[in-house]
Design a protein around this motif. Structure first.
Motif, PDB file in Angstrom:
ATOM      1  N   PHE A 158       0.828  -1.203   0.000  1.00  0.00           N
ATOM      2  CA  PHE A 158       0.000   0.000   0.000  1.00  0.00           C
ATOM      3  C   PHE A 158       0.863   1.254   0.000  1.00  0.00           C
ATOM      4  O   PHE A 158       0.573   2.219  -0.720  1.00  0.00           O
ATOM      5  CB  PHE A 158      -0.934   0.036   1.210  1.00  0.00           C
ATOM      6  N   PHE A 159       1.936   1.262   0.798  1.00  0.00           N
ATOM      7  CA  PHE A 159       2.828   2.424   0.840  1.00  0.00           C
ATOM      8  C   PHE A 159       3.486   2.643  -0.519  1.00  0.00           C
ATOM      9  O   PHE A 159       3.595   3.778  -0.989  1.00  0.00           O
ATOM     10  CB  PHE A 159       3.908   2.266   1.896  1.00  0.00           C
ATOM     11  N   LEU A 160       3.933   1.566  -1.148  1.00  0.00           N
ATOM     12  CA  LEU A 160       4.571   1.692  -2.455  1.00  0.00           C
ATOM     13  C   LEU A 160       3.594   2.214  -3.495  1.00  0.00           C
ATOM     14  O   LEU A 160       3.930   3.105  -4.287  1.00  0.00           O
ATOM     15  CB  LEU A 160       5.155   0.346  -2.888  1.00  0.00           C
ATOM     16  N   ILE A 161       2.386   1.675  -3.509  1.00  0.00           N
ATOM     17  CA  ILE A 161       1.379   2.130  -4.470  1.00  0.00           C
ATOM     18  C   ILE A 161       1.033   3.595  -4.227  1.00  0.00           C
ATOM     19  O   ILE A 161       0.929   4.384  -5.175  1.00  0.00           O
ATOM     20  CB  ILE A 161       0.126   1.238  -4.390  1.00  0.00           C
ATOM     21  N   THR A 162       0.880   3.975  -2.970  1.00  0.00           N
ATOM     22  CA  THR A 162       0.578   5.376  -2.647  1.00  0.00           C
ATOM     23  C   THR A 162       1.685   6.300  -3.128  1.00  0.00           C
ATOM     24  O   THR A 162       1.416   7.338  -3.741  1.00  0.00           O
ATOM     25  CB  THR A 162       0.386   5.542  -1.128  1.00  0.00           C
ATOM     26  N   ASN A 163       2.926   5.932  -2.881  1.00  0.00           N
ATOM     27  CA  ASN A 163       4.042   6.777  -3.317  1.00  0.00           C
ATOM     28  C   ASN A 163       4.164   6.838  -4.832  1.00  0.00           C
ATOM     29  O   ASN A 163       4.493   7.885  -5.391  1.00  0.00           O
ATOM     30  CB  ASN A 163       5.352   6.306  -2.691  1.00  0.00           C
ATOM     31  N   ILE A 164       3.898   5.735  -5.519  1.00  0.00           N
ATOM     32  CA  ILE A 164       3.949   5.732  -6.983  1.00  0.00           C
ATOM     33  C   ILE A 164       2.853   6.626  -7.555  1.00  0.00           C
ATOM     34  O   ILE A 164       3.093   7.425  -8.469  1.00  0.00           O
ATOM     35  CB  ILE A 164       3.844   4.294  -7.526  1.00  0.00           C
ATOM     36  N   VAL A 165       1.647   6.518  -7.008  1.00  0.00           N
ATOM     37  CA  VAL A 165       0.538   7.352  -7.491  1.00  0.00           C
ATOM     38  C   VAL A 165       0.821   8.824  -7.232  1.00  0.00           C
ATOM     39  O   VAL A 165       0.593   9.672  -8.105  1.00  0.00           O
ATOM     40  CB  VAL A 165      -0.797   6.905  -6.845  1.00  0.00           C
ATOM     41  N   LEU A 166       1.333   9.159  -6.054  1.00  0.00           N
ATOM     42  CA  LEU A 166       1.642  10.554  -5.750  1.00  0.00           C
ATOM     43  C   LEU A 166       2.777  11.083  -6.621  1.00  0.00           C
ATOM     44  O   LEU A 166       2.747  12.236  -7.055  1.00  0.00           O
ATOM     45  CB  LEU A 166       1.987  10.717  -4.275  1.00  0.00           C
TER      46      LEU A 166
END
Length: 95
Positions: free
Chosen positions: A73-81
């Protein structure tokens, strides 16, 4: 398992809610939350390995799977941001 869920949700919510603004101690708060998450993750993984050696049950790795889900979830959030920050501006500008 409850502390890792609480810290993981707080960290992800903090990342999302403060993505567009900067304030004093933002990086310190992120660092502290990440440090707590890493410490809890290491403790959970160690405890799960020890429990698996005793019981030989794969269910003992359920908290570790929760940690892996939060990390994804953290990786996906950072990629999207990050992708949102480099997206082209839809404003045509001054004509």
């Amino acid at each position: 398992m409850l502390p890792i869920i609480i810290v993981g949700l707080l960290l992800n919510a903090f990342l999302l809610s403060n993505a567009d603004e900067d304030f004093i101690f933002k990086n310190d708060i992120l660092f502290l939350l990440a440090l707590i998450f890493i410490a809890l993750s290491a403790w959970i993984i160690y405890k799960d390995k020890k429990e698996f050696k005793k019981t030989k049950s794969r269910l003992s790795f359920l908290p570790t799977i929760t940690v892996i889900i939060f990390i994804s979830f953290f990786l996906i959030t950072n990629i999207v941001l990050a992708n949102r920050d480099i997206s082209p501006n839809n404003n045509p500008g001054w004509l």
